[in-house]
Motif scaffolding. Sequence first.
Motif, mmCIF file in Angstrom:
data_model
loop_
_atom_site.group_PDB
_atom_site.id
_atom_site.type_symbol
_atom_site.label_atom_id
_atom_site.label_comp_id
_atom_site.label_asym_id
_atom_site.label_seq_id
_atom_site.Cartn_x
_atom_site.Cartn_y
_atom_site.Cartn_z
ATOM 1 N N THR A 1 0.815 -1.211 0.000
ATOM 2 C CA THR A 1 0.000 0.000 0.000
ATOM 3 C C THR A 1 0.849 1.262 0.000
ATOM 4 O OG1 THR A 1 -1.743 -1.170 1.204
ATOM 5 C CG2 THR A 1 -1.836 1.231 1.196
ATOM 6 N N TRP B 1 -4.465 -2.947 -1.803
ATOM 7 C CA TRP B 1 -4.604 -4.151 -2.626
ATOM 8 C C TRP B 1 -4.680 -5.418 -1.778
ATOM 9 C CZ3 TRP B 1 -5.807 -3.122 -7.435
ATOM 10 C CH2 TRP B 1 -5.349 -1.950 -8.030
ATOM 11 N N ASP C 1 -3.961 5.934 -3.338
ATOM 12 C CA ASP C 1 -3.476 4.584 -3.067
ATOM 13 C C ASP C 1 -4.634 3.620 -2.888
ATOM 14 O OD1 ASP C 1 -0.871 5.443 -3.136
ATOM 15 O OD2 ASP C 1 -0.739 5.758 -0.961
ATOM 16 N N VAL C 2 -4.392 2.364 -3.249
ATOM 17 C CA VAL C 2 -5.383 1.300 -3.105
ATOM 18 C C VAL C 2 -4.834 0.249 -2.155
ATOM 19 C CG1 VAL C 2 -6.703 -0.502 -4.285
ATOM 20 C CG2 VAL C 2 -6.290 1.696 -5.417
ATOM 21 N N ASN D 1 -0.210 7.011 -8.391
ATOM 22 C CA ASN D 1 0.051 8.368 -7.910
ATOM 23 C C ASN D 1 0.553 9.282 -9.017
ATOM 24 O OD1 ASN D 1 1.339 7.078 -4.747
ATOM 25 N ND2 ASN D 1 -0.765 7.546 -5.356
ATOM 26 N N ASN E 1 0.837 1.233 -6.699
ATOM 27 C CA ASN E 1 0.326 2.491 -6.158
ATOM 28 C C ASN E 1 1.196 3.668 -6.574
ATOM 29 O OD1 ASN E 1 -1.972 1.543 -4.912
ATOM 30 N ND2 ASN E 1 -1.008 1.246 -2.928
#
Length: 303
Positions: free
Chosen positions: A144, A163, A160-161, A154, A150
Motif C-alpha cells: 500500500t 490491494w 493509493d489502493v 500516484n 500504487n
Amino acid sequence: MTTRVARMRRPYGRNRRALRSRRLAPYAFVLPFVVLFLGFSVYPLVYTFRLSFTSWSGSGAARWVGWDNYTYLLTNAGFWSSLANSAVLWLLIVPAQLVVALLAAVLLNNAKLRMRGFYRTTALVPFVTPLVAMAQVWIVVFDTEYGAVNGALNLFGLPDVDWLTSTTWAKPTLALLFVWKTTGFAVVILLSGLQSIPASVYEAAELDGASRTRQLVSITVPLVRRVIMFLVVMQTLAVFQMFAEPFVVTDGGPYGSTTTAGLFLYNHISRSDLGTGAANSFLLVVLVMALSLLFVRLLRERE
C-alpha cells in the motif's frame, strides 16, 4: 519310440512357455504403475476416508467419532465461507484466463510470427518460477505505501489502493497472481490442441470470406472444445486447492476474505486436528469430482 515322442514334445512345451510369456508380458509392464497407483493414490484416499470418522491428533490411538467431523464442517460458517471464497476466485480466474490463453495460443500458433520459440519460452517462465518467490514479489509490488502499482497510480493523481489489506481488492489481487503464474501452462495446452487442426480448414474458410474473428469463433473454439474443458477441470481443481498464494500473501485475511478451501483445510492440520482435516479433504474431493462430471456432461450435451 520313447525318445522320438520326447523329441516331439519338447518344441510343444517351449511354445507353450513362449505363449505364456507373451500373455504375461503386458501385465508385467503395467504392474509398476498399478503398484504405484494403489500405494500413492488408492491407499491414501481410503485411509483418509477412514480417518475422517475419527478424532486423532497425530499421536496415540484414534478415537472413533462417526459422522461428527462431517456434521461439524457442514454446520461451520468458516467452511462454507472458504468454499464461497474459492468460488469467487474461480469466477475471477478461469473465464479470464481461458480468453487470454486462447488468444495468446492463436497468436503463437501463427507461422508468420517471428521468434515464436522465444515467445513460447517466455510464456512459460512464470509457470516454472517458484511460487513463493512470485508471492514475495507480489507483496512488494502491491504494497500500500511503497508498492510500484500504487506509485504508478500516484503519477496519474490517483489515490493509493489497499490491494492486500481490503476485502474488496484482496481477492482480485490473488486472482491476478494465479493468472500470471498459470496462464503459460494453459497456453501450452491450447497450443497442442491448435496444432492438431488441419491448415486446410482455415484455408477453406478464407476462400469463403470468413474473417479471423469468425474463424476463431466458428472453427478454433469448437475444435479445441475438449482441450478447453480439460483446462477448466484442471484449473477448477487448482483453484479449490489453492493454498500457497493466500498463505504467503495475505495469510487468509483480511477478515478471512481470502481463506480458500485449501487454506481452511491447512488450518485444521496445523492444529493437529487430523480427523476434521481428513473429512474436509474428502468433502473437497467429492466437490471437485462433482464439478468435473458437470463440466464433462456439459461438453457431451453440446457435442
